[in-house]
Design an enzyme around this catalytic site. Structure first.
Site, PDB file in Angstrom:
ATOM      1  N   CYS A 194      12.080  -2.501   4.117  1.00 30.59           N
ATOM      2  CA  CYS A 194      11.497  -1.365   3.360  1.00 30.59           C
ATOM      3  C   CYS A 194      12.107   0.119   3.653  1.00 30.59           C
ATOM      4  O   CYS A 194      12.636   0.226   4.844  1.00 30.59           O
ATOM      5  CB  CYS A 194      10.039  -1.298   3.276  1.00 30.59           C
ATOM      6  SG  CYS A 194       9.072  -2.582   2.822  1.00 30.59           S
ATOM      7  N   HIS A 225       9.422  -6.172   9.192  1.00 29.55           N
ATOM      8  CA  HIS A 225       8.879  -5.024   8.973  1.00 29.55           C
ATOM      9  C   HIS A 225       9.798  -3.907   9.480  1.00 29.55           C
ATOM     10  O   HIS A 225      10.534  -4.162  10.550  1.00 29.55           O
ATOM     11  CB  HIS A 225       7.551  -5.040   9.666  1.00 29.55           C
ATOM     12  CG  HIS A 225       6.418  -5.552   8.901  1.00 29.55           C
ATOM     13  ND1 HIS A 225       6.077  -5.391   7.710  1.00 29.55           N
ATOM     14  CD2 HIS A 225       5.610  -6.498   9.395  1.00 29.55           C
ATOM     15  CE1 HIS A 225       4.981  -5.956   7.044  1.00 29.55           C
ATOM     16  NE2 HIS A 225       4.765  -6.823   8.120  1.00 29.55           N
ATOM     17  N   ARG A 236      14.294  -0.888  -1.066  1.00 28.67           N
ATOM     18  CA  ARG A 236      14.745  -1.870   0.146  1.00 28.67           C
ATOM     19  C   ARG A 236      15.965  -1.362   0.769  1.00 28.67           C
ATOM     20  O   ARG A 236      16.965  -1.071  -0.099  1.00 28.67           O
ATOM     21  CB  ARG A 236      14.859  -3.426  -0.342  1.00 28.67           C
ATOM     22  CG  ARG A 236      13.600  -3.983  -0.845  1.00 28.67           C
ATOM     23  CD  ARG A 236      12.470  -4.047   0.414  1.00 28.67           C
ATOM     24  NE  ARG A 236      11.339  -5.026  -0.263  1.00 28.67           N
ATOM     25  CZ  ARG A 236      10.285  -4.037  -0.484  1.00 28.67           C
ATOM     26  NH1 ARG A 236      10.254  -2.664  -0.402  1.00 28.67           N
ATOM     27  NH2 ARG A 236       9.238  -4.897  -1.044  1.00 28.67           N
TER      28      ARG A 236
END
Length: 273
Positions: A251, A177, A260
């Site tokens: 991300c 993340h 990405r």
């Protein structure tokens, strides 16, 4: 004489009940708006603060548990290797020398990368390694798989199934993340060529050296995690020869999942425990 006509004033009386109902409706609407605002603020606080706190605490506990299981304390980062926006990497790495290929010995005297020390495939969602990136001050567990609930939302770094294991020939591909849930890959955009990435397992410590970055590609660009990583969207970015690579994906831009961000490195050292 003319008759004088008197005008009788017309008094319109407003219904006090209507006023009360209107005032009550406005007050209720204001309360609903305030309540909704508080709920939204709580949701934002939960996502941006509480999930990070929980995930980081859990991830740190997992790292400690792995180290206890391996019977070795965590190594201390070298001076000058803490995260920062500039100038914190090793001087030799920042001098512009290319990263050492996977088949060559490390300049610092470490052993050559060897295939027989690679980690075995763990169970799904099992934490089995520790990744350290001194440039951004990251220490996090690596777990098998990239599911949100079982891996990423715990603050772990996830290993893409069917890609190489640490130290193996091919591409050791990872996801994490960038925002919320521990956000371990929040600052991988700060990594520069020559920065070190170490991956510790029960049997060995693998050092990769950052070599290339891809600032933006599509979420479906599977080429970046291929055995020889190369973007399908921007085919001039990546590699053409087989080797031992590491790939970090997250991300971008922040707080979105539209694209990405990719960082690649090459295996440059293996040290057995």
């Amino acid at each position: 004489m003319r008759a004088v006509r008197e005008r009788i004033p017309v008094v319109v009386q407003h219904d006090p009940r209507g006023r009360r109902l209107a005032a009550r409706g406005l007050w209720t609407s204001a309360e609903l708006v305030m309540t909704l605002g508080v709920v939204l603020l709580l949701l934002v606080a939960h996502q941006l603060w509480w999930t990070n706190r929980q995930a980081r605490a859990g991830a740190a506990h997992t790292v400690q548990a792995l180290q206890r299981d391996w019977g070795e304390p965590a190594p201390e980062p070298a001076a000058g290797d803490e995260g920062g926006s500039g100038g914190g990497a090793d001087e030799g790495a920042q001098g512009g020398s290319p990263a050492v290929g996977a088949g060559d010995a490390d300049k610092g005297g470490g052993s050559s990368p060897a295939a027989d020390t690679t980690a075995r495939a763990p169970r799904r969602s099992q934490a089995y390694a520790v990744i350290r990136i001194p440039r951004i001050g990251l220490t996090a567990p690596v777990a098998q798989g990239i599911s949100k609930r079982g891996v990423l939302d715990k603050g772990y770094v996830g290993h893409y199934p069917r890609t190489a294991q640490p130290g193996g020939s091919g591409n050791f591909a990872l996801a994490g993340h960038r925002n919320t849930h521990g956000e371990p890959f929040r600052y991988i955009n700060r990594l520069r060529r020559g920065d070190r990435i170490t991956v510790e397992t029960r049997d060995a410590v693998y050092t990769y050296t950052v070599d290339k970055t891809l600032d933006r590609t599509g979420a479906g660009d599977s080429g970046v995690v291929a055995a020889v990583p190369r973007s399908n969207v921007r085919p001039y970015v990546g590699y053409r020869a087989a080797g031992s690579y590491v790939t970090l994906t997250t991300c971008t831009p922040e707080f979105t999942s539209r694209y990405r961000l990719v960082v690649w490195g090459k295996l440059t050292d293996v040290r057995g425990r």
